[in-house]
Write a protein that holds these residues in place. Sequence first.
Motif, short mmCIF file in Angstrom:
data_model
loop_
_atom_site.label_atom_id
_atom_site.label_comp_id
_atom_site.label_asym_id
_atom_site.label_seq_id
_atom_site.Cartn_x
_atom_site.Cartn_y
_atom_site.Cartn_z
N ARG A 1 135.30 50.85 152.08
CA ARG A 1 134.86 52.01 151.30
C ARG A 1 135.40 51.93 149.88
O ARG A 1 134.72 52.30 148.92
N LEU A 2 136.62 51.44 149.73
CA LEU A 2 137.17 51.29 148.38
C LEU A 2 136.30 50.35 147.55
O LEU A 2 136.06 50.60 146.36
N CYS A 3 135.85 49.26 148.19
CA CYS A 3 134.96 48.36 147.44
C CYS A 3 133.71 49.07 146.99
O CYS A 3 133.26 48.95 145.84
N VAL A 4 133.13 49.88 147.90
CA VAL A 4 131.92 50.62 147.56
C VAL A 4 132.19 51.60 146.44
O VAL A 4 131.42 51.73 145.48
N LEU A 5 133.35 52.29 146.53
CA LEU A 5 133.68 53.28 145.51
C LEU A 5 133.85 52.61 144.15
O LEU A 5 133.44 53.16 143.13
N LEU A 6 134.47 51.44 144.15
CA LEU A 6 134.63 50.75 142.87
C LEU A 6 133.28 50.41 142.27
O LEU A 6 133.05 50.57 141.07
N ASP A 7 132.38 49.97 143.15
CA ASP A 7 131.02 49.69 142.68
C ASP A 7 130.43 50.92 142.01
O ASP A 7 129.89 50.85 140.89
N VAL A 8 130.49 52.04 142.70
CA VAL A 8 129.89 53.26 142.18
C VAL A 8 130.53 53.65 140.85
O VAL A 8 129.87 53.98 139.87
N TYR A 9 131.85 53.55 140.83
CA TYR A 9 132.57 53.96 139.62
C TYR A 9 132.11 53.13 138.42
O TYR A 9 131.81 53.67 137.34
N LYS B 1 125.41 47.27 129.22
CA LYS B 1 126.48 47.70 130.12
C LYS B 1 126.91 46.51 130.96
O LYS B 1 126.09 45.68 131.35
N GLU B 2 128.20 46.48 131.25
CA GLU B 2 128.67 45.34 132.04
C GLU B 2 128.14 45.42 133.47
O GLU B 2 127.84 44.42 134.09
N GLU C 1 129.43 51.32 138.05
CA GLU C 1 128.02 51.37 137.66
C GLU C 1 127.66 52.71 137.05
O GLU C 1 126.72 52.80 136.25
N THR C 2 128.36 53.77 137.43
CA THR C 2 127.96 55.07 136.90
C THR C 2 128.74 55.45 135.66
O THR C 2 128.62 56.57 135.18
#
Lengths: 296, 635
Positions: free
Chosen positions: B580-588, B602-603, B590-591
Amino acid sequence: MERPAPVAVPLGQAEVFQALQRLHMTVFSQSVSPCGKFLAAGNNYGQIAIFSLSAALSSEAKEESKKPVVTFQAHDGPVYSMVSTDRHLLSAGDGEVKAWLWAEILKKGCKEMWRRQPPYRTSLEVPEINALLLVPKENSLILAGGDCQLHTMDLETGTFTRALRGHTDYIHCLALRERSPEVLSGGEDGAVRLWDLRTAKEAQTIEVYKHEECSRPHNGRWIGCLATDSDWMVCGGGPALTLWHLRSSTPTTIFPIRAPQKHVTFYQDLVLTAAGNSCRVDVFTNLGYRAFSLSF
Amino acid sequence: MSSESSKKRKPKVIRSDGAPAEGKRNRSDTEQAIEIEERRIQSCVHFMTLKKLNRLAHIRLKKGRDQTHEAKQKVDAYHLQLQNLLYEVMHLQKEITKCLEFKSKHEEIDLVSLEEFYKEAPPDISKAEVTMGDPHQQTLARLDWELEQRKRLAEKYRECLSNKEKILKEIEVKKEYLSSLQPRLNSIMQASLPVQEYLFMPFDQAHKQYETARHLPPPLYVLFVQATAYGQACDKTLSVAIEGSVDEAKALFKPPDDSQDDESDSDAEEEQTTKRRRPTLGVQLDDKRKEMLKRHPLSVMVDLKCKDESVLHLTFYYLMNLNILTVKAKVTTATELITPISAGDLLSPDSVLSCLYPGDHGKKTPNPANQYQFDKVGILTLRDYVLDLGHPYLWVQKLGGLHFPKEQPQHTVIADHSLSASHMETTMKLLKTRVQSRLALHKQFASLEHGIVPVTSDCQYLFPAKVVSRLVKWVTVAHEDYMELHFTKDIVEAGLAGDTNLYYMALIERGTAKLQAAVVLNPGYSSIPPIFQLCLNWKGEKTNSNDDNIRAMESEVNVCYKELCGPRPGHQLLTNQLQRLCVLLDVYLETESHDDSVEGPKEFPQEKMCLRLFRGPSRMKPFKYNHPQGFFSHR
């Protein structure tokens, strides 16, 4: 500075969970009771806690006086805003506004007096209500939040009378201009809009981020806080905290604070403001220099 | 004499008378001669009177003497009489006192009281009419009755003695009969052994165990009984055995005479050795310590088999002088485990059972009385000896029925069966869960160290299909290092980072962004969730103190962990949290709103489907993943 290492208490599952909850808790809103003795605070888990101000501020206050008198689950989602009328406490969070009777609120198992949901357009996600504003002259309540509209609700009948549209992104905050009954709203889209309550139309728009003196693009363009003094307005958030003259829609003073502001209010001749990420409440005079700061 | 003198005189006188015849000298001579004659007659008369008087005087004197003599005789006779009488009086008085002091034997006998006497005695002895009035007769009657009673009792006594003799003889006979029976029974049992084995009913073995169990000290006995009972009733995977030397256990209770003989021999031997080398004070203290920490020679072994064929071996020891139980644990698995570096502590015998119940770290002795004993021999705490002796966990004491109320030293060993029974089931279940969760973690760590987050297929629904951030590092961290990190201060202050926990550091990367996660793993995993603290290095350092979204990410794994537990028994919690942390980092990433002032794309382009990017006064990112629609929303 060395801090003494705290002794780890033998914690069972329930205590660990409570400690974690408390560490990740955010208090979003508060409101003082009409008699002035109690403070209600709403947090991100949807709970409302009532504190006894008279006990906590008295000379014999102990640790227990600083704990809430009663805590109850008010909403499913976070409680983003609260406001008090002379008999009720109104709390709003995930899409609904609920009213609680101040006289009953200290009893266990208190139920809400009523709950209303403004008519939303989208049904996929329930928009949150970020700001509540009481208009005493009309005895009505204005709600604004995630669906980018301002809804007016009559407090007597509970019906939703108007819906003011104009914002392109969700609304953060509201302020009431007493003289000509106008409501100011600041939103994520970076604009402060003034609405005339009688005609239900947008009277004026100030796009703060477009003004070069105050815009701070690296923070974004969102307006987090608003306060008005009929002729003057202070707003801040992504752009810097600025004092505007409303008639001419020009920024007069820009306050030199780096962090984005979350709360601001006028107090007599001074402007009090608090940022979300620092521990200070700064007090400025109208002329733009910082008089002093109160800090935790 | 006077007569003689008078006779003498007379001749004289006669002579003188012869002279005058001559003549007349003259007239004067005749006158003188007549006068002389007269005077001579007179003097003769006088002499006669004198004699008479003398005679009378003598007679009178004699009479007087006789009279006195008589009187004296009388007086003497009376005197003698008086003396006789006095003597008699004295004698009689003595006799009287003797009589008065005379104690007849009958007064020493404790006679029954009067009422009882009149009640119980038959009338011919008590003779009420006569005895009531006359105390002498009464006493006589009572003595008679006493005599009667004694005779009767003597009869009874003789009868009882003869009975006893008879019964003793009967007992002898029966004993002989039984002892002849014993060898026959033994032979039958020997014959039945092969039958038992054939039928899988090891009664004999159980019997032998019960035999040895008799020599166990009380707490170990309680533990043995309760564990066997539980194993038979509820849990077939539990097996109990007793290990150790029964002879040594018996030797502990040897009578002192034997040991004295031994002592004298050993003293002699010791003297010889002391001549060569004197034991120093330190060695003596050491010996005292060893003596204090001595274990009972018998120990109870309990084996818990888990579903995946791994076994938890528990050996329980009893420390005799300290009156506490300790346990040593070992985990063996069906297949040989290759231990990943970070999993070193997971299954180590020292820490695998730590904090089975909250706060039960097993480093301090639970018996408050031991502190005084330790002070005498200079032991600071039991912690230094636990590796050798085993851990004195509180649940072990409870299983042995030993209850130590807080702050009160217990001097007697009271091993309580009910205490043990009430704890047995919970503890056994906790032990099994503990072993299984540790083994699960063991496997997961092996995978984590290789950079793969092992998400099982039944937990895939919690995460979107595409996760770009990757776990690049997973290492153990020492407790002190964890406390030194700048972004873990909140957890430390809340008292959640004690020294019984295990600490790890994970590093998740995507592009230029690096997310450090400090993990606190409580020994009570997985009922107590691991706690994460994050620090993101991307365009500056962001932690929960300066970025609300990082705080929200921590809240997603720390507070909302119940959704991530996965199927029971919830061993997937840690790996799900990491994913879930990996997913959260993705979301953070990208958004993150694009900064219009900076040029360039954007990177991290937004690939996640989100309804809204910001919500609420704190402008939170959408961290909640909705299944099966697959979009992100806010809580």
